[in-house]
Write an enzyme that holds these catalytic residues in place. Structure first.
Site, PDB file in Angstrom:
ATOM      1  N   PHE A 113     -11.085  -0.304  -1.002  1.00 50.07           N
ATOM      2  CA  PHE A 113      -9.989   0.304  -0.254  1.00 50.07           C
ATOM      3  C   PHE A 113      -9.454   1.489  -1.062  1.00 50.07           C
ATOM      4  O   PHE A 113      -9.258   1.374  -2.272  1.00 50.07           O
ATOM      5  CB  PHE A 113      -8.892  -0.743  -0.049  1.00 50.07           C
ATOM      6  CG  PHE A 113      -7.811  -0.322   0.887  1.00 50.07           C
ATOM      7  CD1 PHE A 113      -8.022  -0.324   2.257  1.00 50.07           C
ATOM      8  CD2 PHE A 113      -6.578   0.082   0.404  1.00 50.07           C
ATOM      9  CE1 PHE A 113      -7.015   0.061   3.128  1.00 50.07           C
ATOM     10  CE2 PHE A 113      -5.568   0.474   1.270  1.00 50.07           C
ATOM     11  CZ  PHE A 113      -5.784   0.460   2.631  1.00 50.07           C
ATOM     12  N   ASP A 184     -10.165  -7.900  -5.874  1.00 53.44           N
ATOM     13  CA  ASP A 184      -9.128  -7.751  -4.852  1.00 53.44           C
ATOM     14  C   ASP A 184      -9.483  -8.667  -3.688  1.00 53.44           C
ATOM     15  O   ASP A 184     -10.571  -8.554  -3.098  1.00 53.44           O
ATOM     16  CB  ASP A 184      -9.053  -6.288  -4.411  1.00 53.44           C
ATOM     17  CG  ASP A 184      -7.828  -6.033  -3.539  1.00 53.44           C
ATOM     18  OD1 ASP A 184      -7.450  -6.944  -2.776  1.00 53.44           O
ATOM     19  OD2 ASP A 184      -7.270  -4.935  -3.615  1.00 53.44           O
ATOM     20  N   TYR A 209       0.325 -10.183   3.726  1.00 54.15           N
ATOM     21  CA  TYR A 209       0.675  -9.823   5.115  1.00 54.15           C
ATOM     22  C   TYR A 209      -0.531  -9.735   6.032  1.00 54.15           C
ATOM     23  O   TYR A 209      -0.385  -9.523   7.218  1.00 54.15           O
ATOM     24  CB  TYR A 209       1.457  -8.498   5.163  1.00 54.15           C
ATOM     25  CG  TYR A 209       0.788  -7.351   4.429  1.00 54.15           C
ATOM     26  CD1 TYR A 209      -0.243  -6.635   5.008  1.00 54.15           C
ATOM     27  CD2 TYR A 209       1.185  -7.002   3.131  1.00 54.15           C
ATOM     28  CE1 TYR A 209      -0.864  -5.602   4.324  1.00 54.15           C
ATOM     29  CE2 TYR A 209       0.569  -5.977   2.441  1.00 54.15           C
ATOM     30  CZ  TYR A 209      -0.454  -5.275   3.047  1.00 54.15           C
ATOM     31  OH  TYR A 209      -1.074  -4.267   2.364  1.00 54.15           O
ATOM     32  N   LYS A 210      -1.749  -9.915   5.490  1.00 57.03           N
ATOM     33  CA  LYS A 210      -2.953  -9.886   6.332  1.00 57.03           C
ATOM     34  C   LYS A 210      -3.227 -11.312   6.823  1.00 57.03           C
ATOM     35  O   LYS A 210      -2.488 -11.819   7.644  1.00 57.03           O
ATOM     36  CB  LYS A 210      -4.105  -9.254   5.554  1.00 57.03           C
ATOM     37  CG  LYS A 210      -3.854  -7.754   5.318  1.00 57.03           C
ATOM     38  CD  LYS A 210      -4.863  -7.096   4.400  1.00 57.03           C
ATOM     39  CE  LYS A 210      -4.525  -5.605   4.257  1.00 57.03           C
ATOM     40  NZ  LYS A 210      -5.157  -4.993   3.083  1.00 57.03           N
ATOM     41  N   ARG A 356     -12.596  -2.151  14.535  1.00 56.88           N
ATOM     42  CA  ARG A 356     -12.508  -3.314  13.662  1.00 56.88           C
ATOM     43  C   ARG A 356     -11.780  -4.467  14.352  1.00 56.88           C
ATOM     44  O   ARG A 356     -10.727  -4.248  14.969  1.00 56.88           O
ATOM     45  CB  ARG A 356     -11.731  -2.861  12.425  1.00 56.88           C
ATOM     46  CG  ARG A 356     -11.836  -3.728  11.228  1.00 56.88           C
ATOM     47  CD  ARG A 356     -11.259  -3.002  10.039  1.00 56.88           C
ATOM     48  NE  ARG A 356      -9.803  -2.852  10.153  1.00 56.88           N
ATOM     49  CZ  ARG A 356      -8.957  -2.915   9.116  1.00 56.88           C
ATOM     50  NH1 ARG A 356      -9.427  -3.106   7.905  1.00 56.88           N
ATOM     51  NH2 ARG A 356      -7.667  -2.768   9.286  1.00 56.88           N
TER      52      ARG A 356
HETATM   53  C1  LIG Z   1      -4.502  -3.774   2.543  1.00 54.47           C
HETATM   54  C2  LIG Z   1      -5.042  -3.370   1.228  1.00 54.47           C
HETATM   55  C3  LIG Z   1      -4.237  -2.689   0.287  1.00 54.47           C
HETATM   56  C4  LIG Z   1      -2.843  -2.265   0.623  1.00 54.47           C
HETATM   57  O1  LIG Z   1      -2.046  -2.162  -0.503  1.00 54.47           O
HETATM   58  P1  LIG Z   1      -0.442  -2.198  -0.377  1.00 54.47           P
HETATM   59  O2  LIG Z   1       0.034  -1.766  -1.693  1.00 54.47           O
HETATM   60  O3  LIG Z   1      -0.064  -3.598  -0.002  1.00 54.47           O
HETATM   61  O4  LIG Z   1      -0.073  -1.248   0.725  1.00 54.47           O
HETATM   62  C5  LIG Z   1      -4.780  -2.420  -0.957  1.00 54.47           C
HETATM   63  N1  LIG Z   1      -6.044  -2.780  -1.266  1.00 54.47           N
HETATM   64  C6  LIG Z   1      -6.847  -3.420  -0.379  1.00 54.47           C
HETATM   65  C7  LIG Z   1      -8.236  -3.800  -0.762  1.00 54.47           C
HETATM   66  C8  LIG Z   1      -6.375  -3.707   0.898  1.00 54.47           C
HETATM   67  O5  LIG Z   1      -7.165  -4.299   1.784  1.00 54.47           O
END
Ligand SMILES: *Cc1c(COP(=O)(O)O)cnc(C)c1O
Length: 397
Positions: A113, A184, A209-210, A356
């Protein structure tokens, strides 16, 4: 056996909506409304500052961290929540890099990400010249694990395609080369069984939150392997990670173990929502979750492929190589997602052409997955995406 009718009844989903975006923002757990209201009026309103002790606010980051720990296979006492995932990525990577002072390379992949890569760039920039972020194709990671690598930093499940890395095998190889690992779990926690302890992961981070359904802005979590717990130096040395936060000493001393990964004041109201969201997981067997996730995903793929020749599967075909989402490529993917949303099927779009769909067994069943595929077929068949209203991009896609 997990009772998925019971888990589903615990979510407040709007009538007529098929929600295939729980991989991005989980829906509202019914109990969260009441729990947050209690934190607001009973705790904040009624107890004022005494709630830090009386309502247990101060201990919540560790208490809730342990409940997440069960879902990711962590040893008790080695997960803490707080901050956002981007911050936790920075924190884990900074600690890991310091443990390999003679090495300068962070290895990641192009499926990571962007925020993880951006945070790494920011950190490496502060550390000075010589540090390098090496970003390779996901299938090349293993071959690129050399003795130059200080830290292997990967997201286990690719946010676009759902491709699942072999965490145990890559961790083993990284460690054999003398590197540390930062995993992650943003698209893994609550999506499939995870075993950070079994895999020997050094650090792991993720968000709530996911798939964990704790609501927009809910805090992230971090895991530090027990063998590093007293050695990892926190780069973000905030007062709540201090050994004696209320000693107000002039200089930092890290707290013991995972407590040092706390930074500042935790988001109390969001923690209340997280607590309610985690209650739902208490009755869930992750093996059952995985079996149902695969059954739903396979059915969705089969039905879409049978009726929508315009779409190309972007996710691995082998369910064992996928997380809990299914993606398709389509050049007009953005407009097609808007057409789906207009018809009550909520998925999302990731540039350049990925449609998605999150598969979340806690509140999705076979009837919905099939209905979503049928609506997709209608949109493709009649080119319903070809409407000017569906082409204007909003800030969040
Ligand atoms: C959703 C996601 C994020 C988002 O990071 P936030 O700091 O919570 O906005 C970061 N890394 C990955 C791999 C994600 O899927």
């Amino acid at each position: 056996m997990t009772d998925f009718d019971a888990t589903r009844a615990q979510f407040d989903l709007p009538e007529g909506v098929i929600y295939l975006d729980g991989n991005s923002l989980g829906p509202l757990p019914r109990a969260a409304t009441e729990r947050v209201a209690r934190a607001m009026t009973g705790e904040w309103g009624g107890m004022l500052i005494t709630a830090w002790n009386k309502a247990g606010w101060m201990a919540q980051p560790e208490v809730l961290g342990d409940r997440i720990g069960r879902l990711i296979g962590a040893e008790p006492g080695h997960v803490v929540i707080g901050d956002t995932l981007s911050i936790k990525v920075y924190q884990a990577l900074a600690s890991a890099l310091e443990m390999r002072p003679d090495r300068r390379v962070v290895l990641s992949d192009s499926g990571n990400f962007p925020s993880d890569l951006y945070m790494a760039e920011g950190l490496l920039g502060s550390l000075g010249p010589g540090y390098q972020l090496r970003c390779v194709a996901p299938e090349e990671v293993e071959a690129e694990l050399t003795e130059e690598v200080a830290v292997l930093m990967l997201t286990e499940v690719d946010y676009r395609t759902g491709r699942l890395h072999d965490m145990a095998a890559l961790t083993r190889k990284a460690q054999a080369m003398g590197a540390l690992t930062v995993w992650d779990l943003a698209h893994s926690a609550g999506a499939l069984p995870v075993d950070v302890a079994g895999a020997g992961a050094d650090f792991a981070v993720g968000c709530t939150y996911k798939y964990l359904n704790a609501g927009p802005g809910a805090p992230a979590f971090i895991y530090v392997a027990p063998r590093h717990a007293e050695a990892a130096r926190p780069a973000l040395s905030g007062w709540l990670g201090h050994a004696a936060p209320f000693g107000f000493e002039p200089s930092y001393r890290p707290g013991s173990g995972i407590a040092r990964m706390r930074v500042g004041t935790p988001p109390v109201l969001q923690m209340a929502a997280l607590e309610a969201a985690l209650d739902i997981w208490d009755g869930v067997d992750l093996a059952d979750l995985r079996a149902r996730s695969i059954a739903l995903s396979e059915a969705f793929i089969a039905r879409v492929e049978a009726t929508c020749p315009q779409l190309t599967l972007a996710s691995p075909r082998d369910p064992a190589a996928r997380g809990s989402q299914v993606s398709f490529r389509f050049t007009e993917g953005y407009a097609a997602i808007q057409a789906l949303i207009a018809r009550g099927v909520i998925g999302d779009f990731r540039a350049p052409d990925i449609m998605r769909f999150g598969v979340t067994p806690l509140y999705l069943g076979m009837a919905e997955v099939e209905a979503a595929a049928d609506i997709m077929a209608e949109i493709m068949d009649q080119q319903l995406w070809d409407d000017p209203a569906y082409h204007t991009r909003a800030a969040v896609t």
